[in-house]
Design a protein around this motif. Sequence first.
Motif, mmCIF file in Angstrom:
data_model
loop_
_atom_site.group_PDB
_atom_site.id
_atom_site.type_symbol
_atom_site.label_atom_id
_atom_site.label_comp_id
_atom_site.label_asym_id
_atom_site.label_seq_id
_atom_site.Cartn_x
_atom_site.Cartn_y
_atom_site.Cartn_z
ATOM 1 N N ALA A 1 -8.680 7.032 -3.404
ATOM 2 C CA ALA A 1 -8.571 6.884 -1.956
ATOM 3 C C ALA A 1 -7.459 5.926 -1.549
ATOM 4 O O ALA A 1 -6.920 6.038 -0.449
ATOM 5 C CB ALA A 1 -9.903 6.392 -1.391
ATOM 6 N N HIS A 2 -7.118 4.984 -2.427
ATOM 7 C CA HIS A 2 -6.125 3.967 -2.076
ATOM 8 C C HIS A 2 -5.293 3.629 -3.306
ATOM 9 O O HIS A 2 -5.792 3.644 -4.440
ATOM 10 C CB HIS A 2 -6.801 2.693 -1.554
ATOM 11 N N LEU A 3 -4.023 3.310 -3.057
ATOM 12 C CA LEU A 3 -3.107 2.962 -4.147
ATOM 13 C C LEU A 3 -2.190 1.825 -3.696
ATOM 14 O O LEU A 3 -1.668 1.833 -2.582
ATOM 15 C CB LEU A 3 -2.284 4.188 -4.562
ATOM 16 N N VAL A 4 -2.014 0.857 -4.571
ATOM 17 C CA VAL A 4 -1.100 -0.265 -4.348
ATOM 18 C C VAL A 4 0.055 -0.150 -5.332
ATOM 19 O O VAL A 4 -0.158 0.162 -6.513
ATOM 20 C CB VAL A 4 -1.820 -1.615 -4.561
ATOM 21 N N TRP B 1 0.847 -1.188 0.000
ATOM 22 C CA TRP B 1 0.000 0.000 0.000
ATOM 23 C C TRP B 1 0.884 1.239 0.000
ATOM 24 O O TRP B 1 1.881 1.298 0.721
ATOM 25 C CB TRP B 1 -0.905 0.027 1.237
ATOM 26 N N ASP B 2 0.541 2.213 -0.824
ATOM 27 C CA ASP B 2 1.351 3.428 -0.936
ATOM 28 C C ASP B 2 0.421 4.619 -1.185
ATOM 29 O O ASP B 2 0.516 5.302 -2.213
ATOM 30 C CB ASP B 2 2.370 3.283 -2.071
ATOM 31 N N ASN B 3 -0.450 4.893 -0.248
ATOM 32 C CA ASN B 3 -1.417 5.972 -0.422
ATOM 33 C C ASN B 3 -0.756 7.342 -0.521
ATOM 34 O O ASN B 3 -1.319 8.278 -1.103
ATOM 35 C CB ASN B 3 -2.430 5.970 0.729
ATOM 36 N N ALA C 1 -1.088 11.794 -4.004
ATOM 37 C CA ALA C 1 -0.867 13.232 -4.211
ATOM 38 C C ALA C 1 0.376 13.465 -5.056
ATOM 39 O O ALA C 1 0.404 14.385 -5.891
ATOM 40 C CB ALA C 1 -0.729 13.934 -2.856
ATOM 41 N N ARG C 2 1.403 12.656 -4.851
ATOM 42 C CA ARG C 2 2.642 12.824 -5.616
ATOM 43 C C ARG C 2 2.410 12.648 -7.115
ATOM 44 O O ARG C 2 3.014 13.335 -7.938
ATOM 45 C CB ARG C 2 3.678 11.812 -5.117
ATOM 46 N N PHE C 3 1.511 11.733 -7.477
ATOM 47 C CA PHE C 3 1.208 11.498 -8.890
ATOM 48 C C PHE C 3 0.150 12.451 -9.431
ATOM 49 O O PHE C 3 -0.151 12.431 -10.632
ATOM 50 C CB PHE C 3 0.731 10.061 -9.096
ATOM 51 N N GLY C 4 -0.462 13.258 -8.557
ATOM 52 C CA GLY C 4 -1.472 14.207 -9.003
ATOM 53 C C GLY C 4 -2.811 13.582 -9.321
ATOM 54 O O GLY C 4 -3.591 14.133 -10.109
ATOM 55 N N LEU C 5 -3.130 12.440 -8.709
ATOM 56 C CA LEU C 5 -4.385 11.748 -8.978
ATOM 57 C C LEU C 5 -5.513 12.325 -8.134
ATOM 58 O O LEU C 5 -5.309 12.758 -7.003
ATOM 59 C CB LEU C 5 -4.231 10.253 -8.675
ATOM 60 N N SER C 6 -6.719 12.308 -8.676
ATOM 61 C CA SER C 6 -7.907 12.783 -7.966
ATOM 62 C C SER C 6 -8.893 11.632 -7.793
ATOM 63 O O SER C 6 -8.783 10.589 -8.440
ATOM 64 C CB SER C 6 -8.580 13.918 -8.753
ATOM 65 N N ARG C 7 -9.864 11.846 -6.892
ATOM 66 C CA ARG C 7 -10.909 10.849 -6.613
ATOM 67 C C ARG C 7 -10.307 9.470 -6.332
ATOM 68 O O ARG C 7 -10.896 8.448 -6.641
ATOM 69 C CB ARG C 7 -11.900 10.756 -7.771
#
Length: 368
Positions: free
Chosen positions: A154-157, A140-142, A146-152
């Motif tokens: 909530a969670h990132l793997v 998990w790397d939430n 923000a670092r990638f500039g993604l919106s909407r």
Amino acid sequence: MRSSGDPHLVVVGAGIVGLFTALHYQRRHPRHRVIVLERGPHPTGASVKNAGFACFGSPSELLADMDNEGADGALIRVEERWLGLLELRAELGDQAIGYEATGGHEIYTADDPLYTRVADRFDQLNQQLADIVGASVFQWDNAAIARFGLSRTAHLVRNDHEGPLHSGLLMNALMGKAQEAGVMLRVNSAVTAINEADGHAAVHLVNGELLRAGRVVVATNGYASELLPDLDIRPARGQVLLTSSVPGLRLRGTFHMNEGYFYFRDLHGAILLGGGRILDLAGEATTEDGVTDQIQSALEEMLRDVILAGRTFTIEQRWSGIMGFRSTGKTPLVEYVSPRVIAAVGLSGMGVAIGIRVARRAAALASE
């Protein structure tokens, strides 16, 4: 009967599987005559029209495969993807194929039910994959959202075993290596029929020419039913778009959503985005190249809402590629379909990862 000048092996289709089949076979039999036939002036199938993912697979995709086909079969295919990527990079070289070790990711929106499904089985999945890779695969790397500039989102793997590559460079490198080994590549050589008679396979070309071959490997994937209509292979069109350069783009790596049905990456400062087939599975079960308003609108919506929210962008290019799937699951079909004709098809969108290993099996069959 075949004459001494006839090819020992004819491969139909100059994609990843076709060229690697010819290369593996030629190395086994350096004195044999091997011909690869490509219908167009250059390879034009999914091998060159894909999104350029050295794709290990995302958590939601792998878990869906386990649920649909059983854990054992799905994990065998994960191992094929992992070993295939290692072999591909070792065979051609990272620089030659434009591979970037920037990692793979899967993202989940706040209301995405897939997140709960993945989170509940996350540790178990990593344990199962560690037996294949030798280490934990997904983290998990939430903080990266923000670092990638993604919106909407909530969670990132994150997965360090995946990254983007350049499909055109890959195919150029592979064609060069195959021809160096002695493989003959013939373009503008569409095949209209294949039949067997008098101890050979007869390959009929659209210009009326007839090739008598000892063995034929059909490696046309999603187009296979055009020559072998009884095969359990159905086409699946994948649509893609490419934006023009986005100033200050922070996105790096490959990204997946919704069991792999949507995928995107950075490409020279632009966004390459594809997928959406899940929105019209029946309509996208076609060998017709093209794009549709329904799917292209969904891709543009993802750009506006998730990937480039609040940013202006323009679409520079749109295209599609034809994949091949089996009705019985995602395991490729590599077998004799008649005494001298072998099919090596049904790669289910995983050709970049597993193509080299499917080809190795096809070449071994052709050598029997």
